[in-house]
Scaffold this motif. Structure first.
Motif, short mmCIF file in Angstrom:
data_model
loop_
_atom_site.label_atom_id
_atom_site.label_comp_id
_atom_site.label_asym_id
_atom_site.label_seq_id
_atom_site.Cartn_x
_atom_site.Cartn_y
_atom_site.Cartn_z
N ARG A 180 71.20 56.59 7.91
CA ARG A 180 71.21 58.06 8.01
C ARG A 180 71.62 58.73 6.72
N GLU A 181 71.96 57.95 5.71
CA GLU A 181 72.35 58.50 4.41
C GLU A 181 71.14 58.92 3.58
N HIS A 182 69.97 58.41 3.90
CA HIS A 182 68.81 58.67 3.05
C HIS A 182 67.54 58.71 3.90
N ALA A 183 67.02 59.92 4.12
CA ALA A 183 65.88 60.11 5.01
C ALA A 183 64.64 59.36 4.53
N ASP A 184 64.43 59.33 3.21
CA ASP A 184 63.22 58.67 2.70
C ASP A 184 63.24 57.18 3.00
N ALA A 185 64.44 56.57 2.94
CA ALA A 185 64.55 55.15 3.29
C ALA A 185 64.17 54.95 4.75
N GLN A 186 64.59 55.86 5.62
CA GLN A 186 64.24 55.76 7.03
C GLN A 186 62.72 55.91 7.23
N ILE A 187 62.14 56.88 6.54
CA ILE A 187 60.70 57.15 6.68
C ILE A 187 59.88 55.95 6.21
N GLN A 188 60.20 55.45 5.01
CA GLN A 188 59.43 54.33 4.46
C GLN A 188 59.60 53.07 5.29
N ALA A 189 60.81 52.84 5.80
CA ALA A 189 61.04 51.67 6.67
C ALA A 189 60.26 51.81 7.97
N SER A 190 60.21 53.02 8.51
CA SER A 190 59.47 53.24 9.75
C SER A 190 57.98 53.01 9.56
N LEU A 191 57.43 53.50 8.46
CA LEU A 191 56.00 53.32 8.18
C LEU A 191 55.67 51.85 7.97
N ALA A 192 56.56 51.13 7.30
CA ALA A 192 56.34 49.70 7.10
C ALA A 192 56.41 48.95 8.42
N LEU A 193 57.41 49.28 9.22
CA LEU A 193 57.56 48.62 10.51
C LEU A 193 56.35 48.91 11.41
N GLU A 194 55.81 50.11 11.30
CA GLU A 194 54.64 50.49 12.10
C GLU A 194 53.48 49.52 11.86
N HIS A 195 53.29 49.10 10.59
CA HIS A 195 52.22 48.15 10.30
C HIS A 195 52.43 46.84 11.06
N PHE A 196 53.65 46.32 11.03
CA PHE A 196 53.92 45.03 11.68
C PHE A 196 53.81 45.16 13.20
N VAL A 197 54.22 46.29 13.73
CA VAL A 197 54.11 46.51 15.18
C VAL A 197 52.65 46.57 15.60
N MET A 198 51.84 47.27 14.81
CA MET A 198 50.43 47.42 15.15
C MET A 198 49.64 46.12 14.99
N SER A 199 50.13 45.24 14.13
CA SER A 199 49.39 44.00 13.85
C SER A 199 49.80 42.83 14.73
N SER A 200 50.87 42.99 15.50
CA SER A 200 51.34 41.86 16.32
C SER A 200 51.95 42.34 17.63
N PRO A 201 51.35 41.96 18.77
CA PRO A 201 51.93 42.32 20.07
C PRO A 201 53.35 41.79 20.25
N ALA A 202 53.61 40.61 19.70
CA ALA A 202 54.96 40.03 19.84
C ALA A 202 55.99 40.87 19.10
N VAL A 203 55.61 41.35 17.90
CA VAL A 203 56.51 42.22 17.15
C VAL A 203 56.72 43.52 17.91
N GLU A 204 55.64 44.06 18.47
CA GLU A 204 55.73 45.31 19.24
C GLU A 204 56.71 45.16 20.40
N ASP A 205 56.57 44.10 21.17
CA ASP A 205 57.46 43.88 22.32
C ASP A 205 58.91 43.75 21.86
N HIS A 206 59.08 43.03 20.76
CA HIS A 206 60.43 42.78 20.26
C HIS A 206 61.09 44.08 19.80
#
Length: 409
Positions: free
Chosen positions: A334-360
């Motif tokens: 919560r100290e740096h919004a851009d870090a949160q945004i970039q991490a979320s966008l990166a995580l979105e890729h892994f979630v979209m590419s793997s059902p197991a990651v999405e469930d986890h």
């Protein structure tokens, strides 16, 4: 030209040279200024015609004058421009060879090395060296054999003016092309100055290094640490060049070290996050240090996303390194919004590419937060309360996810 006209022209040139030889500094300044005004852009043949086939005699006088007086700098800019007319004369390299034989390259390099040299003069000296380098391989080798690469790289890293830095970067790029004997020396020298303090210099070093790296089959291991450190820069143009270079290096032998380093940056070390406890007297410096750690965290997340999107194998390798765990940790920052945004966008890729990651990830986030994440990943940080952020940032020893399987971490 008739014989009579030729004789008259020779007489005119001899009179010109005699006035030069007998003249004081004021006279030579006037002659050189007139020469620059009247002869800029002329070819070798035009200069030879103007000087009755003995233009080399005037070049030798200019070179000697510069070599004897450049330490004082009084007329150095004019001297360099006048010599530049000869060196840039097209269709022939006679003047270039004569200048080199008179120690011209060593003089130019010494001008760059002198702390008292003006930035305008350094830029002009670099342009002359660029003319030498662009003339061909043997000329590039002469510059390199004169220990020119380090001098030029230092000029790029330490100069005070952007113009000087830009010419230095173009010159280093030129020296790396068609110069197999010294190409690697240029490469290593660029790596050595990657950590320079000037953002403009750092941007140019990274840009030039990427161009040089494109010609090499392998990367030196020493490039990894300073390259990852460049992601700490508060200047987006530096970050952009660093990311572009990392994306290229995904095909090189330092790939594994870069991926491991990028994942580690998603979780800044305690010493970086707790700098405020070290010294109250250096509060501003410590705040900047903490900020750069968060900036580096955001840049690492962005780079990870770009790598994973470009290459499925890299995506799998990142999963095996526990990237999901570390991205969730970064999302809780919560100290740096851009870090949160970039991490979320990166995580979105892994979630979209793997059902197991999405469930986890859904199990970790909870239904409500995960729904907000799926709806718009870049704004999920605004939906996150303090408890949820704390839960994500404290994730430790979460399972690694690879190829759709949850593995024990």
């Amino acid at each position: 030209m008739s014989t009579q006209e030729g004789q008259a022209n020779i007489g005119k040139v001899l009179s010109f040279l005699r006035e030069w030889d007998r003249g004081d500094m004021r006279v030579r300044n006037r002659i050189a200024s007139s020469f620059v005004t009247q002869n800029t852009g002329k070819t070798f043949y035009e200069l030879e015609l103007e000087f009755a086939q003995v233009a080399s005699l005037f070049l030798a006088r200019l070179t000697t004058w510069m070599r004897l007086t450049y330490m004082f700098g009084t007329f150095l800019g004019l001297q360099l421009k006048a010599i530049g007319i000869f060196l840039s004369a097209s269709s022939h390299d006679q003047y270039l060879m004569e200048f080199l034989e008179d120690g011209g390259v060593l003089t130019l390099l010494d001008i760059l090395s002198q702390s008292q040299s003006r930035e305008d003069d350094k830029a002009e000296a670099l342009r002359l060296l660029l003319t030498v380098s662009n003339a061909g391989r043997k000329y590039k080798e002469i510059v390199c054999e004169s220990h020119g690469v380090k001098v030029i790289a230092d000029c790029l890293a330490l100069s005070n003016r952007d113009e000087t830095k830009e010419v230095a970067s173009v010159l280093l790029e030129s020296l790396s092309q068609g110069n197999p004997k010294y190409q690697y020396q240029v490469y290593k020298c660029l790596i050595a100055v990657m950590t320079c303090s000037s953002p403009k210099s750092q941007q140019l070093v990274l840009h030039t290094l990427r161009i040089v790296q494109l010609k090499l089959k392998t990367a030196h291991h020493s490039i990894v640490e300073p390259l990852l450190s460049a992601l700490r820069s508060l200047h987006l143009e530096v970050q952009d060049e660093a990311i572009k270079l990392i994306l290229h290096l995904k095909c090189c032998d330092v790939k594994s070290a870069l991926l491991t380093g990028l994942v580690a940056l998603l979780r800044p070390g305690k010493e970086e996050m707790q700098q405020h406890q070290i010294s109250k007297e250096a509060e501003l410096i410590e705040m900047t240090g903490s900020l750069t750690a968060f900036v580096q965290q955001a840049a690492a997340a962005k780079t990870i996303r770009l790598l994973a999107e470009e290459d499925q194998e890299l995506s799998h390798e990142l999963l095996s390194l526990g990237v999901v765990q570390h991205l969730l940790h970064a999302m809780g920052n919560r100290e740096h919004a851009d870090a949160q945004i970039q991490a979320s966008l990166a995580l979105e890729h892994f979630v979209m590419s793997s059902p197991a990651v999405e469930d986890h990830v859904e199990r970790v986030m909870g239904v409500s937060l995960f729904a907000a994440f799926k709806n718009k990943a870049e704004t999920v940080y605004t939906k996150m309360d303090e408890t949820e952020a704390e839960m994500l940032s404290n994730q430790v020893n979460m399972p690694h996810v690879l190829n759709g399987n949850v593995l024990d971490g």
